[in-house]
Design a protein around this motif. Sequence first.
Motif, PDB file in Angstrom:
ATOM      1  N   LEU A  56       0.878  -1.170  -0.175  1.00  0.00           N
ATOM      2  CA  LEU A  56      -0.096   0.100  -0.026  1.00  0.00           C
ATOM      3  C   LEU A  56       0.843   1.239   0.023  1.00  0.00           C
ATOM      4  O   LEU A  56       0.734   2.087  -0.873  1.00  0.00           O
ATOM      5  CB  LEU A  56      -0.932   0.092   1.067  1.00  0.00           C
ATOM      6  CG  LEU A  56      -2.136  -0.785   1.294  1.00  0.00           C
ATOM      7  CD1 LEU A  56      -2.713  -1.021   2.524  1.00  0.00           C
ATOM      8  CD2 LEU A  56      -3.242  -0.392  -0.004  1.00  0.00           C
ATOM      9  N   ARG A  57       1.729   1.013   0.823  1.00  0.00           N
ATOM     10  CA  ARG A  57       2.864   2.438   0.858  1.00  0.00           C
ATOM     11  C   ARG A  57       3.645   2.586  -0.484  1.00  0.00           C
ATOM     12  O   ARG A  57       3.662   3.827  -0.869  1.00  0.00           O
ATOM     13  CB  ARG A  57       3.696   2.420   2.116  1.00  0.00           C
ATOM     14  CG  ARG A  57       2.978   2.238   3.434  1.00  0.00           C
ATOM     15  CD  ARG A  57       3.969   2.340   4.520  1.00  0.00           C
ATOM     16  NE  ARG A  57       4.640   3.651   4.667  1.00  0.00           N
ATOM     17  CZ  ARG A  57       5.634   3.870   5.493  1.00  0.00           C
ATOM     18  NH1 ARG A  57       6.162   2.956   6.095  1.00  0.00           N
ATOM     19  NH2 ARG A  57       6.087   5.055   5.564  1.00  0.00           N
ATOM     20  N   ARG A  58       3.827   1.418  -1.013  1.00  0.00           N
ATOM     21  CA  ARG A  58       4.447   1.560  -2.457  1.00  0.00           C
ATOM     22  C   ARG A  58       3.548   2.374  -3.426  1.00  0.00           C
ATOM     23  O   ARG A  58       4.159   2.992  -4.407  1.00  0.00           O
ATOM     24  CB  ARG A  58       5.245   0.110  -3.058  1.00  0.00           C
ATOM     25  CG  ARG A  58       6.164  -0.667  -2.066  1.00  0.00           C
ATOM     26  CD  ARG A  58       7.516   0.166  -2.529  1.00  0.00           C
ATOM     27  NE  ARG A  58       7.757  -0.123  -3.862  1.00  0.00           N
ATOM     28  CZ  ARG A  58       8.424  -1.311  -4.603  1.00  0.00           C
ATOM     29  NH1 ARG A  58       8.678  -2.225  -3.370  1.00  0.00           N
ATOM     30  NH2 ARG A  58       8.787  -1.509  -5.637  1.00  0.00           N
ATOM     31  N   LEU A  59       2.287   2.152  -3.139  1.00  0.00           N
ATOM     32  CA  LEU A  59       1.480   2.822  -4.054  1.00  0.00           C
ATOM     33  C   LEU A  59       0.840   4.186  -3.648  1.00  0.00           C
ATOM     34  O   LEU A  59       0.153   4.793  -4.253  1.00  0.00           O
ATOM     35  CB  LEU A  59       0.007   1.850  -4.317  1.00  0.00           C
ATOM     36  CG  LEU A  59       0.379   0.389  -4.933  1.00  0.00           C
ATOM     37  CD1 LEU A  59      -1.008  -0.467  -4.911  1.00  0.00           C
ATOM     38  CD2 LEU A  59       0.949   0.619  -6.407  1.00  0.00           C
ATOM     39  N   GLY A  60       1.597   4.613  -2.527  1.00  0.00           N
ATOM     40  CA  GLY A  60       1.319   6.118  -2.290  1.00  0.00           C
ATOM     41  C   GLY A  60       0.086   5.986  -1.142  1.00  0.00           C
ATOM     42  O   GLY A  60      -0.487   7.118  -0.867  1.00  0.00           O
ATOM     43  N   ILE A  61      -0.227   4.931  -0.357  1.00  0.00           N
ATOM     44  CA  ILE A  61      -1.479   4.771   0.141  1.00  0.00           C
ATOM     45  C   ILE A  61      -0.902   4.696   1.715  1.00  0.00           C
ATOM     46  O   ILE A  61      -0.298   3.548   1.912  1.00  0.00           O
ATOM     47  CB  ILE A  61      -2.569   4.110  -0.282  1.00  0.00           C
ATOM     48  CG1 ILE A  61      -2.792   4.210  -1.713  1.00  0.00           C
ATOM     49  CG2 ILE A  61      -3.539   3.689   0.728  1.00  0.00           C
ATOM     50  CD1 ILE A  61      -3.931   2.862  -2.181  1.00  0.00           C
ATOM     51  N   ALA A 108     -15.259  -2.717  -0.617  1.00  0.00           N
ATOM     52  CA  ALA A 108     -14.243  -1.693   0.270  1.00  0.00           C
ATOM     53  C   ALA A 108     -13.413  -2.902   1.002  1.00  0.00           C
ATOM     54  O   ALA A 108     -12.726  -2.443   1.810  1.00  0.00           O
ATOM     55  CB  ALA A 108     -15.043  -1.037   0.969  1.00  0.00           C
ATOM     56  N   LEU A 109     -13.583  -4.182   0.830  1.00  0.00           N
ATOM     57  CA  LEU A 109     -12.902  -5.326   1.763  1.00  0.00           C
ATOM     58  C   LEU A 109     -12.110  -6.178   1.141  1.00  0.00           C
ATOM     59  O   LEU A 109     -12.532  -6.806   0.267  1.00  0.00           O
ATOM     60  CB  LEU A 109     -13.990  -5.889   2.676  1.00  0.00           C
ATOM     61  CG  LEU A 109     -13.409  -7.020   3.776  1.00  0.00           C
ATOM     62  CD1 LEU A 109     -12.383  -6.304   4.836  1.00  0.00           C
ATOM     63  CD2 LEU A 109     -14.546  -7.473   4.314  1.00  0.00           C
ATOM     64  N   GLN A 110     -10.688  -6.177   1.501  1.00  0.00           N
ATOM     65  CA  GLN A 110      -9.866  -7.314   1.044  1.00  0.00           C
ATOM     66  C   GLN A 110      -9.632  -8.292   2.236  1.00  0.00           C
ATOM     67  O   GLN A 110      -9.566  -8.043   3.419  1.00  0.00           O
ATOM     68  CB  GLN A 110      -8.419  -6.809   0.431  1.00  0.00           C
ATOM     69  CG  GLN A 110      -8.714  -5.603  -0.239  1.00  0.00           C
ATOM     70  CD  GLN A 110      -9.327  -5.937  -1.716  1.00  0.00           C
ATOM     71  OE1 GLN A 110      -8.587  -6.979  -2.119  1.00  0.00           O
ATOM     72  NE2 GLN A 110     -10.070  -5.465  -2.524  1.00  0.00           N
ATOM     73  N   LEU A 111      -9.599  -9.618   1.896  1.00  0.00           N
ATOM     74  CA  LEU A 111      -9.149 -10.653   2.771  1.00  0.00           C
ATOM     75  C   LEU A 111      -7.842 -11.350   2.608  1.00  0.00           C
ATOM     76  O   LEU A 111      -7.670 -11.922   1.611  1.00  0.00           O
ATOM     77  CB  LEU A 111     -10.216 -11.932   2.923  1.00  0.00           C
ATOM     78  CG  LEU A 111     -11.520 -11.626   3.543  1.00  0.00           C
ATOM     79  CD1 LEU A 111     -12.239 -12.811   3.472  1.00  0.00           C
ATOM     80  CD2 LEU A 111     -11.304 -10.963   4.879  1.00  0.00           C
ATOM     81  N   VAL A 112      -6.764 -11.149   3.257  1.00  0.00           N
ATOM     82  CA  VAL A 112      -5.518 -11.605   3.018  1.00  0.00           C
ATOM     83  C   VAL A 112      -5.439 -12.672   4.351  1.00  0.00           C
ATOM     84  O   VAL A 112      -5.827 -12.450   5.365  1.00  0.00           O
ATOM     85  CB  VAL A 112      -4.423 -10.729   2.986  1.00  0.00           C
ATOM     86  CG1 VAL A 112      -4.474  -9.880   1.621  1.00  0.00           C
ATOM     87  CG2 VAL A 112      -4.392  -9.755   3.940  1.00  0.00           C
ATOM     88  N   ARG A 163      -6.322   0.220  -4.305  1.00  0.00           N
ATOM     89  CA  ARG A 163      -5.943   1.444  -5.029  1.00  0.00           C
ATOM     90  C   ARG A 163      -7.023   1.701  -6.320  1.00  0.00           C
ATOM     91  O   ARG A 163      -7.703   2.644  -6.499  1.00  0.00           O
ATOM     92  CB  ARG A 163      -4.497   1.358  -5.775  1.00  0.00           C
ATOM     93  CG  ARG A 163      -4.508   2.423  -6.803  1.00  0.00           C
ATOM     94  CD  ARG A 163      -3.079   2.639  -7.430  1.00  0.00           C
ATOM     95  NE  ARG A 163      -2.788   1.526  -8.248  1.00  0.00           N
ATOM     96  CZ  ARG A 163      -1.731   1.040  -8.985  1.00  0.00           C
ATOM     97  NH1 ARG A 163      -0.546   1.645  -8.991  1.00  0.00           N
ATOM     98  NH2 ARG A 163      -1.631  -0.153  -9.769  1.00  0.00           N
ATOM     99  N   ALA A 164      -7.466   0.385  -6.780  1.00  0.00           N
ATOM    100  CA  ALA A 164      -8.727   0.500  -7.923  1.00  0.00           C
ATOM    101  C   ALA A 164      -9.839   0.952  -7.120  1.00  0.00           C
ATOM    102  O   ALA A 164     -10.587   1.869  -7.760  1.00  0.00           O
ATOM    103  CB  ALA A 164      -8.783  -0.706  -8.516  1.00  0.00           C
ATOM    104  N   HIS A 165     -10.051   0.399  -5.786  1.00  0.00           N
ATOM    105  CA  HIS A 165     -11.278   0.677  -5.310  1.00  0.00           C
ATOM    106  C   HIS A 165     -11.460   2.249  -5.078  1.00  0.00           C
ATOM    107  O   HIS A 165     -12.368   2.966  -5.147  1.00  0.00           O
ATOM    108  CB  HIS A 165     -11.646   0.067  -4.007  1.00  0.00           C
ATOM    109  CG  HIS A 165     -12.849   0.381  -3.327  1.00  0.00           C
ATOM    110  ND1 HIS A 165     -13.992   0.007  -3.606  1.00  0.00           N
ATOM    111  CD2 HIS A 165     -12.792   1.108  -2.203  1.00  0.00           C
ATOM    112  CE1 HIS A 165     -14.801   0.430  -2.883  1.00  0.00           C
ATOM    113  NE2 HIS A 165     -14.149   1.073  -1.675  1.00  0.00           N
TER     114      HIS A 165
END
Length: 357
Positions: free
Chosen positions: A26-31, A318-322, A345-347
């Motif tokens: 996420l941080r690599r994508l600027g988030i 809005a939810l991801q499961l890892v 990022r897409a969401h």
Amino acid sequence: MPLFVEESEVVVIGAGQAGLSSAYFLRRLGIEPVVLDAAEGPGGAWRHRSPTLTMDKVHGIFDLPGLRRPPETTGRRPAAEVVPGYYADYEREQELEVLRPVRVASVRRGPGGRLVVVTDVGEWAARAVVNATGTWTRPHWPYSPGAAGFRGRALHYVSYRGPAEFAGRHVAVVGGGASAMHVLSETAGVAATTAWFTRRPPLFRDDFDEDARREVVAMVDERVRAGLPPQSVVGVTGLPYTTVVREALAKGALDRLPMFDRVTEHGVAWNDGRTLEADTIIWATGFRSALDHLAPLRLREPGGGIMVDGTQVVKEPALQLVGYGPSASTIGANRAGRTAARNVRAHLATATARPAA
């Protein structure tokens, strides 16, 4: 910390391998995510492993993205020390701020398409949530008739702390995975007797290469895409000839017995009249996904699982499961973190572009 309500772009729940990997990408994508963890310190489930599980007995720990493990993270040091130390270094090197101990009570839908993460210190209203709560806090105890009347000691692998306390005892070990192998490799020769029970004959294999790993992950992924409860990745791989398997074999501990039909006051019994005495039963029977806090979202499918496409929950964009399904082991956790970050990022881009209601 005082109770509060705060808005955030993304909340990551859990700081084990899958959660830290997600935060990294996420941080690599600027988030910039808010990372919440229920534990007192770094290390995820590794903090709680038996002190006798040393690094030379661990099979398949993968480096976290962006920081290799130092060479000294091998050998006879306990994994419960080494891996948390590596995770602590990782959080520091990557400058990840993990808020802990923060216990998530529930996640519910809020206004504006946000998900509200309710914790014991306050609430975060997030545009996206990455759930990485793993399985360690939900040990699976299978039902067995008569278990309530057992007069010996029954424990789950989650409470196993090494063989010394079982010296001279008659131990029954239930389960066909890596946890059972760990217990058998240590209790055999310490306990007076050790018996091993599984529902199916174990499959030992020495050809578990990268192609085989991908095949197994694909099999588990197919189930979660269909909304079925995920099978354990280890449960469908068979048992590779790891250090603990070889130790158990050398001690003659892998003479497997078919699963008993009931537990008695003083051991176990089969319906054909056979019995076996035991004063200790160790249930090395795995774990289930720790997802009770997601119940308000009503994500379960008729088949009992949560339908997931990769890491994307189909019923909740809005939810991801890892750390769920194919990413519930070190085999797929880093890959899942990258996928989850891209999906977030897409969401966020889609939600931003959508006209206000």
